[in-house]
Design a protein around this motif. Structure first.
Motif, PDB file in Angstrom:
ATOM      1  N   PRO A  27       0.848  -1.201   0.000  1.00  0.00           N
ATOM      2  CA  PRO A  27       0.000   0.000   0.000  1.00  0.00           C
ATOM      3  C   PRO A  27       0.879   1.245   0.000  1.00  0.00           C
ATOM      4  O   PRO A  27       1.933   1.279   0.632  1.00  0.00           O
ATOM      5  N   VAL A  28       0.438   2.260  -0.713  1.00  0.00           N
ATOM      6  CA  VAL A  28       1.238   3.470  -0.923  1.00  0.00           C
ATOM      7  C   VAL A  28       0.797   4.565   0.046  1.00  0.00           C
ATOM      8  O   VAL A  28      -0.391   4.818   0.227  1.00  0.00           O
ATOM      9  N   LEU A  29       1.778   5.232   0.648  1.00  0.00           N
ATOM     10  CA  LEU A  29       1.526   6.416   1.457  1.00  0.00           C
ATOM     11  C   LEU A  29       2.353   7.567   0.901  1.00  0.00           C
ATOM     12  O   LEU A  29       3.581   7.466   0.801  1.00  0.00           O
ATOM     13  N   LEU A  30       1.687   8.637   0.528  1.00  0.00           N
ATOM     14  CA  LEU A  30       2.364   9.821   0.019  1.00  0.00           C
ATOM     15  C   LEU A  30       2.608  10.786   1.171  1.00  0.00           C
ATOM     16  O   LEU A  30       1.717  11.024   1.987  1.00  0.00           O
ATOM     17  N   TYR A  31       3.817  11.338   1.219  1.00  0.00           N
ATOM     18  CA  TYR A  31       4.169  12.282   2.277  1.00  0.00           C
ATOM     19  C   TYR A  31       4.417  13.654   1.673  1.00  0.00           C
ATOM     20  O   TYR A  31       5.268  13.823   0.795  1.00  0.00           O
ATOM     21  N   SER A  32       3.659  14.648   2.146  1.00  0.00           N
ATOM     22  CA  SER A  32       3.832  16.030   1.717  1.00  0.00           C
ATOM     23  C   SER A  32       4.207  16.847   2.940  1.00  0.00           C
ATOM     24  O   SER A  32       3.462  16.895   3.920  1.00  0.00           O
ATOM     25  N   THR A  33       5.357  17.485   2.882  1.00  0.00           N
ATOM     26  CA  THR A  33       5.872  18.168   4.059  1.00  0.00           C
ATOM     27  C   THR A  33       5.293  19.578   4.191  1.00  0.00           C
ATOM     28  O   THR A  33       4.571  20.055   3.315  1.00  0.00           O
ATOM     29  N   GLY A  34       5.627  20.251   5.290  1.00  0.00           N
ATOM     30  CA  GLY A  34       5.078  21.575   5.569  1.00  0.00           C
ATOM     31  C   GLY A  34       5.620  22.653   4.638  1.00  0.00           C
ATOM     32  O   GLY A  34       6.604  22.457   3.917  1.00  0.00           O
ATOM     33  N   LEU A  35       4.999  23.809   4.654  1.00  0.00           N
ATOM     34  CA  LEU A  35       5.371  24.931   3.812  1.00  0.00           C
ATOM     35  C   LEU A  35       6.854  25.268   3.987  1.00  0.00           C
ATOM     36  O   LEU A  35       7.345  25.404   5.106  1.00  0.00           O
ATOM     37  N   HIS A  36       7.557  25.376   2.873  1.00  0.00           N
ATOM     38  CA  HIS A  36       8.978  25.752   2.819  1.00  0.00           C
ATOM     39  C   HIS A  36       9.918  24.732   3.475  1.00  0.00           C
ATOM     40  O   HIS A  36      11.090  25.026   3.676  1.00  0.00           O
ATOM     41  N   SER A  37       9.430  23.566   3.812  1.00  0.00           N
ATOM     42  CA  SER A  37      10.328  22.561   4.393  1.00  0.00           C
ATOM     43  C   SER A  37      10.623  21.474   3.363  1.00  0.00           C
ATOM     44  O   SER A  37      10.158  21.534   2.227  1.00  0.00           O
ATOM     45  N   ASP A  38      11.422  20.489   3.776  1.00  0.00           N
ATOM     46  CA  ASP A  38      11.947  19.489   2.847  1.00  0.00           C
ATOM     47  C   ASP A  38      11.370  18.107   3.140  1.00  0.00           C
ATOM     48  O   ASP A  38      10.999  17.802   4.268  1.00  0.00           O
ATOM     49  N   ARG A  39      11.376  17.259   2.117  1.00  0.00           N
ATOM     50  CA  ARG A  39      10.850  15.910   2.294  1.00  0.00           C
ATOM     51  C   ARG A  39      11.642  15.128   3.328  1.00  0.00           C
ATOM     52  O   ARG A  39      11.131  14.179   3.930  1.00  0.00           O
ATOM     53  N   ALA A  40      12.893  15.527   3.567  1.00  0.00           N
ATOM     54  CA  ALA A  40      13.719  14.843   4.563  1.00  0.00           C
ATOM     55  C   ALA A  40      13.146  14.954   5.973  1.00  0.00           C
ATOM     56  O   ALA A  40      13.462  14.133   6.838  1.00  0.00           O
ATOM     57  N   MET A  41      12.300  15.957   6.208  1.00  0.00           N
ATOM     58  CA  MET A  41      11.742  16.159   7.550  1.00  0.00           C
ATOM     59  C   MET A  41      10.914  14.964   8.024  1.00  0.00           C
ATOM     60  O   MET A  41      10.749  14.755   9.213  1.00  0.00           O
ATOM     61  N   GLY A  42      10.383  14.194   7.087  1.00  0.00           N
ATOM     62  CA  GLY A  42       9.549  13.054   7.464  1.00  0.00           C
ATOM     63  C   GLY A  42      10.286  11.734   7.463  1.00  0.00           C
ATOM     64  O   GLY A  42       9.655  10.673   7.495  1.00  0.00           O
ATOM     65  N   THR A  43      11.619  11.764   7.450  1.00  0.00           N
ATOM     66  CA  THR A  43      12.408  10.546   7.271  1.00  0.00           C
ATOM     67  C   THR A  43      12.133   9.490   8.331  1.00  0.00           C
ATOM     68  O   THR A  43      11.910   8.319   8.011  1.00  0.00           O
ATOM     69  N   ALA A  44      12.157   9.864   9.604  1.00  0.00           N
ATOM     70  CA  ALA A  44      11.994   8.869  10.673  1.00  0.00           C
ATOM     71  C   ALA A  44      10.649   8.159  10.560  1.00  0.00           C
ATOM     72  O   ALA A  44      10.564   6.930  10.695  1.00  0.00           O
ATOM     73  N   LEU A  45       9.597   8.918  10.297  1.00  0.00           N
ATOM     74  CA  LEU A  45       8.268   8.310  10.168  1.00  0.00           C
ATOM     75  C   LEU A  45       8.185   7.470   8.899  1.00  0.00           C
ATOM     76  O   LEU A  45       7.600   6.375   8.910  1.00  0.00           O
ATOM     77  N   ALA A  46       8.788   7.957   7.811  1.00  0.00           N
ATOM     78  CA  ALA A  46       8.779   7.179   6.566  1.00  0.00           C
ATOM     79  C   ALA A  46       9.499   5.847   6.747  1.00  0.00           C
ATOM     80  O   ALA A  46       9.034   4.798   6.276  1.00  0.00           O
ATOM     81  N   GLU A  47      10.626   5.864   7.441  1.00  0.00           N
ATOM     82  CA  GLU A  47      11.361   4.627   7.704  1.00  0.00           C
ATOM     83  C   GLU A  47      10.523   3.649   8.518  1.00  0.00           C
ATOM     84  O   GLU A  47      10.490   2.446   8.230  1.00  0.00           O
ATOM     85  N   ASP A  48       9.853   4.163   9.537  1.00  0.00           N
ATOM     86  CA  ASP A  48       9.034   3.296  10.387  1.00  0.00           C
ATOM     87  C   ASP A  48       7.895   2.672   9.581  1.00  0.00           C
ATOM     88  O   ASP A  48       7.635   1.465   9.688  1.00  0.00           O
ATOM     89  N   LEU A  49       7.223   3.475   8.773  1.00  0.00           N
ATOM     90  CA  LEU A  49       6.110   2.959   7.983  1.00  0.00           C
ATOM     91  C   LEU A  49       6.593   1.954   6.938  1.00  0.00           C
ATOM     92  O   LEU A  49       5.943   0.930   6.701  1.00  0.00           O
ATOM     93  N   ALA A  50       7.747   2.229   6.325  1.00  0.00           N
ATOM     94  CA  ALA A  50       8.301   1.285   5.355  1.00  0.00           C
ATOM     95  C   ALA A  50       8.615  -0.050   6.021  1.00  0.00           C
ATOM     96  O   ALA A  50       8.401  -1.118   5.447  1.00  0.00           O
ATOM     97  N   SER A  51       9.115  -0.001   7.258  1.00  0.00           N
ATOM     98  CA  SER A  51       9.451  -1.236   7.964  1.00  0.00           C
ATOM     99  C   SER A  51       8.206  -2.053   8.283  1.00  0.00           C
ATOM    100  O   SER A  51       8.296  -3.237   8.571  1.00  0.00           O
ATOM    101  N   ARG A  52       7.037  -1.421   8.204  1.00  0.00           N
ATOM    102  CA  ARG A  52       5.771  -2.103   8.480  1.00  0.00           C
ATOM    103  C   ARG A  52       5.039  -2.525   7.203  1.00  0.00           C
ATOM    104  O   ARG A  52       3.882  -2.932   7.243  1.00  0.00           O
ATOM    105  N   GLY A  53       5.726  -2.382   6.067  1.00  0.00           N
ATOM    106  CA  GLY A  53       5.169  -2.921   4.833  1.00  0.00           C
ATOM    107  C   GLY A  53       4.508  -1.916   3.914  1.00  0.00           C
ATOM    108  O   GLY A  53       3.742  -2.302   3.037  1.00  0.00           O
ATOM    109  N   TYR A  54       4.803  -0.635   4.090  1.00  0.00           N
ATOM    110  CA  TYR A  54       4.257   0.387   3.207  1.00  0.00           C
ATOM    111  C   TYR A  54       5.325   0.861   2.216  1.00  0.00           C
ATOM    112  O   TYR A  54       6.524   0.828   2.512  1.00  0.00           O
TER     113      TYR A  54
END
Length: 213
Positions: free
Chosen positions: A69-96
């Motif tokens: 299953p796909v989860l798209l991550y859109s970060t806050g205004l003027h910030s970078d996609r790297a800001m969501g790295t820890a959560l993205a890693e956790d979700l990927a480890s759970r099969g996303y």
């Protein structure tokens, strides 16, 4: 826009990997954009070392899990996609399959292959509805490109190599989205109800997409 240079988007895929042996550890942010990120905070790479992630570049997707299953991550205004790295890693480890998107010229810094840096060009006082419309168009574009990948295509501008097994892993029937703004976050969501075992390895891969918006 007609007559204008196409905007390009950078995205990072996070997914469970079958193996990480021989694949370099992914940096939290590339060097050029990382330096700009630090300088904007009156810091330098000599003062602060940006971290590595738990991901590994171009590691093969764990196809034994079937479609992810796909989860798209859109970060806050003027910030970078790297800001969501820890959560993205956790979700990927759970099969996303997590797809983190940088909104070019909204984000403070976006580094493209070859070290080209694009910074925010949004005028002060830009109307929030305009920002949301552009972001929505970005996300629609990314979803369409994921559909192309699921059919075996490679929509990367330079046809850069994609992770092995990615085309078989994209579940376009189950797509959710999450992000953050201000100091509040939106919890991850997905239309799938199946539970997935936690996996040990996650991997990441960055790709460039070209959009006309």
């Amino acid at each position: 826009m007609p007559g204008k240079r196409a905007r390009e988007l950078m995205v990072t895929y996070w997914y469970p990997a079958s193996s990480t042996s021989g694949h370099a550890q992914a940096s939290w942010m590339p060097s050029v954009s990382g330096t700009h990120f630090l300088n904007s905070r009156r810091l330098s790479p000599q003062q602060v070392t940006l971290p590595q992630t738990a991901g590994h570049v171009l590691a093969p997707v764990d196809t034994g899990l079937g479609k992810l299953p796909v989860l798209l991550y859109s970060t806050g205004l003027h910030s970078d996609r790297a800001m969501g790295t820890a959560l993205a890693e956790d979700l990927a480890s759970r099969g996303y399959l997590v797809v983190a998107v940088d909104h070019t010229h909204d984000a403070n810094e976006v580094e493209f292959p070859g070290g080209r840096l694009e910074v925010t060009t949004m005028p002060s006082g830009a109307h929030s509805s305009d920002t949301l419309n552009v972001r929505a168009a970005d996300i629609r574009f990314v979803i369409n490109q994921l559909g192309a990948i699921a059919k075996g295509g490679n929509p990367d501008v330079d046809h850069a190599k994609l992770p092995s097994g990615l085309s078989h892993a994209v579940d376009t029937d189950h797509i959710g989205m999450f992000g953050w703004a201000a100091l509040r976050s939106t919890p991850p969501c997905s239309s799938t109800t199946a539970s997935t075992p936690v996996r040990t390895w996650t991997a990441s891969s960055s790709a460039r997409r070209r959009a006309r918006i």
